[in-house]
Design a protein around this motif. Sequence first.
Motif, short mmCIF file in Angstrom:
data_model
loop_
_atom_site.label_atom_id
_atom_site.label_comp_id
_atom_site.label_asym_id
_atom_site.label_seq_id
_atom_site.Cartn_x
_atom_site.Cartn_y
_atom_site.Cartn_z
N UNK A 83 6.43 1.68 -1.83
CA UNK A 83 7.60 2.40 -2.34
C UNK A 83 8.81 2.17 -1.44
N UNK A 84 8.60 2.10 -0.13
CA UNK A 84 9.72 1.81 0.78
C UNK A 84 10.25 0.40 0.53
N UNK A 85 9.34 -0.56 0.36
CA UNK A 85 9.77 -1.94 0.12
C UNK A 85 10.53 -2.05 -1.20
N UNK A 105 14.27 7.94 0.17
CA UNK A 105 14.31 9.24 0.84
C UNK A 105 12.97 9.94 0.80
N UNK A 106 12.34 9.99 -0.37
CA UNK A 106 11.04 10.64 -0.50
C UNK A 106 9.99 9.97 0.36
N UNK A 107 9.95 8.64 0.31
CA UNK A 107 8.93 7.91 1.06
C UNK A 107 9.09 8.12 2.56
N UNK A 108 10.30 7.99 3.04
CA UNK A 108 10.54 8.16 4.47
C UNK A 108 10.19 9.57 4.93
N UNK A 109 10.58 10.57 4.16
CA UNK A 109 10.34 11.94 4.60
C UNK A 109 8.88 12.35 4.44
N UNK A 110 8.16 11.76 3.49
CA UNK A 110 6.72 12.04 3.44
C UNK A 110 6.05 11.53 4.72
N UNK A 144 -0.65 8.72 -3.08
CA UNK A 144 0.01 7.41 -3.04
C UNK A 144 0.38 6.90 -4.42
N UNK A 145 -0.43 7.23 -5.44
CA UNK A 145 -0.25 6.63 -6.76
C UNK A 145 1.14 6.82 -7.34
N UNK A 160 -9.02 4.50 0.47
CA UNK A 160 -9.55 5.77 0.97
C UNK A 160 -9.29 5.96 2.46
N UNK A 161 -9.26 4.86 3.22
CA UNK A 161 -9.04 4.97 4.65
C UNK A 161 -7.57 4.75 5.02
N UNK A 162 -6.69 5.00 4.07
CA UNK A 162 -5.28 4.70 4.29
C UNK A 162 -4.62 5.71 5.21
N UNK A 163 -3.45 5.31 5.74
CA UNK A 163 -2.64 6.20 6.57
C UNK A 163 -1.38 6.55 5.81
N UNK A 164 -0.60 7.49 6.36
CA UNK A 164 0.61 7.93 5.67
C UNK A 164 1.61 6.80 5.49
N UNK A 165 1.71 5.89 6.44
CA UNK A 165 2.67 4.80 6.30
C UNK A 165 2.21 3.83 5.21
N UNK A 166 0.90 3.67 5.03
CA UNK A 166 0.40 2.82 3.95
C UNK A 166 0.66 3.45 2.59
#
Length: 788
Positions: A32-34, A183-188, A309-310, A21-27
């Motif tokens: 998915x990036x990994x 691509x999706x993960x980076x641009x989000x 995120x899901x 719930x306290x996550x950030x956009x990079x989290x």
Amino acid sequence: MSGVLGSLMPNPCTSDMPYPCNTTSINIVSLSLACSGIALLMAIFLTKKLQSYERGSDEMNKLCDKIKSGAKAFLVTEYKYLTMFVFLVFAVLIIIYTLDPPSNLLSLADNPDRLDGIRAGGCFIAGALLSAGAGWAGMSVATDANVRTTQAADKQGLSVALRVAFTGGAVMGFTVVGLGLAGLSFFLWLMTLNRSVGELGTAEATAAKSLIAAVDSLASFGFGASSIALFARVAGGIYTKAADVGADLVGKVEMDIPEDDPRNPAVIADNVGDNVGDVAGMGADLFESFVGSIIAAATLANGNAVKVALPFWIAGAGIVASMFGFYAVSTKDGANQRQLMMALHKGVISSSVLVLAFSAIIVSQFFPGDQAAEGWKIFACIAIGLIAGILIGQATEYYTSYSFWPTQSITEAGVTGPATVIIQGLGIGMMSCVPPVLIIVATILGCNALSGDYGVAMAAVGMLSTLGVTLATDAYGPIADNAGGIAEMAELEERVRETTDALDALGNTTAATGKGFAIGSAVLTSLSLLTAFKDKAQVVSADIGDPVVLSGVLFGAMLPFLFAALTMLSVQKAAGAIIIEVRRQFATIDGLREGTAEADSDRCVAISTQSSVEEMILPGVYAVLSPLIAGLLIGPKCLTGMLGGAIASGMMLAIMMANAGGAWDNSKKYIEIEGACGGKGTTTHKACVVGDTVGDPFKDTSGPSLNILIKLMSMVSLTAAPIIRGWQDWQFWYWGLLPIGLCIIATIFVHHFYWKNTQDIAAPIDEVVKDEPLAKDVETPAAEEHIS
């Protein structure tokens, strides 16, 4: 605004609650990036592994290089045309969304965020480039794997040849999911930076609003991917079937020479077409489905960080599962068609089981405590989507494999001639619509009951989560087909051709199941995008009894038929040019019929390339502009009806055409491989060849293009939703005249320059110009540097 805020966080999730719930956009995009990086490393590893297999004799390598250079020439020409389209749309998006930023609809700030135009344009360019890149990479590897598959069939047998071809297909699969998810993960993450969204009183509401605006920008990413997918599928499909039909009608029917005979000038073009249509085209198609399903689910999450995120995490887990599934594929020498199919099924089933386990772990962590009940409902939707994809594949296999009654019945119908083959094939194709429709309907109703619109979107994500391995089983087909062509053209022993024919027949079935899978996932994705469009355009209700909505439904239901007609006619026109050229070469090149002279295959490659890129223009223009006509001229309610009509009729027509074409093809293979109804050369065999020729544009051009049509129109509508948000019927009708005018101009242009000067296929050879110059914009293989 209070109504919007009330729907931002369906499940209360505040910053004082534990992760996620306290996550950030990079989290949100970390896993998915990994995993996308792992997928790309897997693609590189498999490419290196593929290169360790032998390439065969000099003659085999020469043929392989011709196919590869022809495919490269086609894609270069196609991408030149598409570059103009991409930069035109890029400029339009920047201008429109800079002047009227979509994020202003969510913002309380006085100053509009003018960076929305750059964001939309950048996402569009990225989606287009990554889609094109995935197609190029897959084509490059597939055209290298074909000769290695032939050599493995010659020296090492069926099991190794299957492994080589499947490895080539897996490179395509992991490249698509790797590039798409990266691509999706980076641009989000990028779209969440420097947002001017104002304050909504709480940090949670402000963060949710920023996340909504970031996800909304990803619609342009999907638009870019859809555009490339449509043009790649249409142009590639026209290319491959024009060459295939031309080669078969003149070679098999008129000259009575075997399939893939080196004396046939169109054989190289036919093999090139397998790669540009079934590898690059299918790769771009499923790339768009993959990213489209994630975009739809993230959009319907309405700013809930957990639900955004899901889908990213499930897609990442699917990549890992697909890697295990790849190693589960194996068979033994002398395997029959059912055993070969089971070898591929092992990969899909094992990866599906693993992704369910991974999904359960993710859901249990994302929905703790009081939210666990809803989390498990979403997990059930993921499982339903995954199972639905497998069942659609099984149903398609039943109707298209010659191991079962439907395809065998078409072969038996050939005893009384080609007409009954066509009638039986059409009936089988229509009947094959029943199981997929029932499966999709059950999936939609079940997931909607469990978790609403978001549940349906997650079913699409679940269905596509194992795309790395399912696309490998599809891309394997054209590699095996090319391997058989090389074996025939290099005049290898009959046992080699028997091995490649077994792989090719399996490839026909996997291609049909892949198309069924693509259609099913397209319907779920398009439905989710339609729901997202309704929310963004503020369409409160779309009553089917409303004349405006019903008119949209009828207009939308007509579009797949128009689109299919245009692509079918394009195949006929392009095939006519190939037929004329092949006849001309047989009539004018001394010794060609006897095998003492070499055919000018470069000429047929150039004709197919030029014809296909010309013929892709009008279907593409209509697909992009039709939603804008309905939305701008009439309003969002009419556009909602149009999308619903297009999804319904597009699904039926796509399934019928893809399955009928696959069944016709394998009815011929049933005779050639199993010796049914007297074997090769009989009147039954010739009747089934006619059926196969009719089915070629059904299954490889028109049918597969329809699922991209419905996704593209849905994505265009979602991208344009902020513009027509809240419009009443006919409120700004004059803006609709602009896309109508563009359609009229495009139609006049194509008619004047491309349709007006159609050659007469019935003209005597001596009346055909014997040495017309090649089209100036086409790079022929002869002009290419030798590829080693």
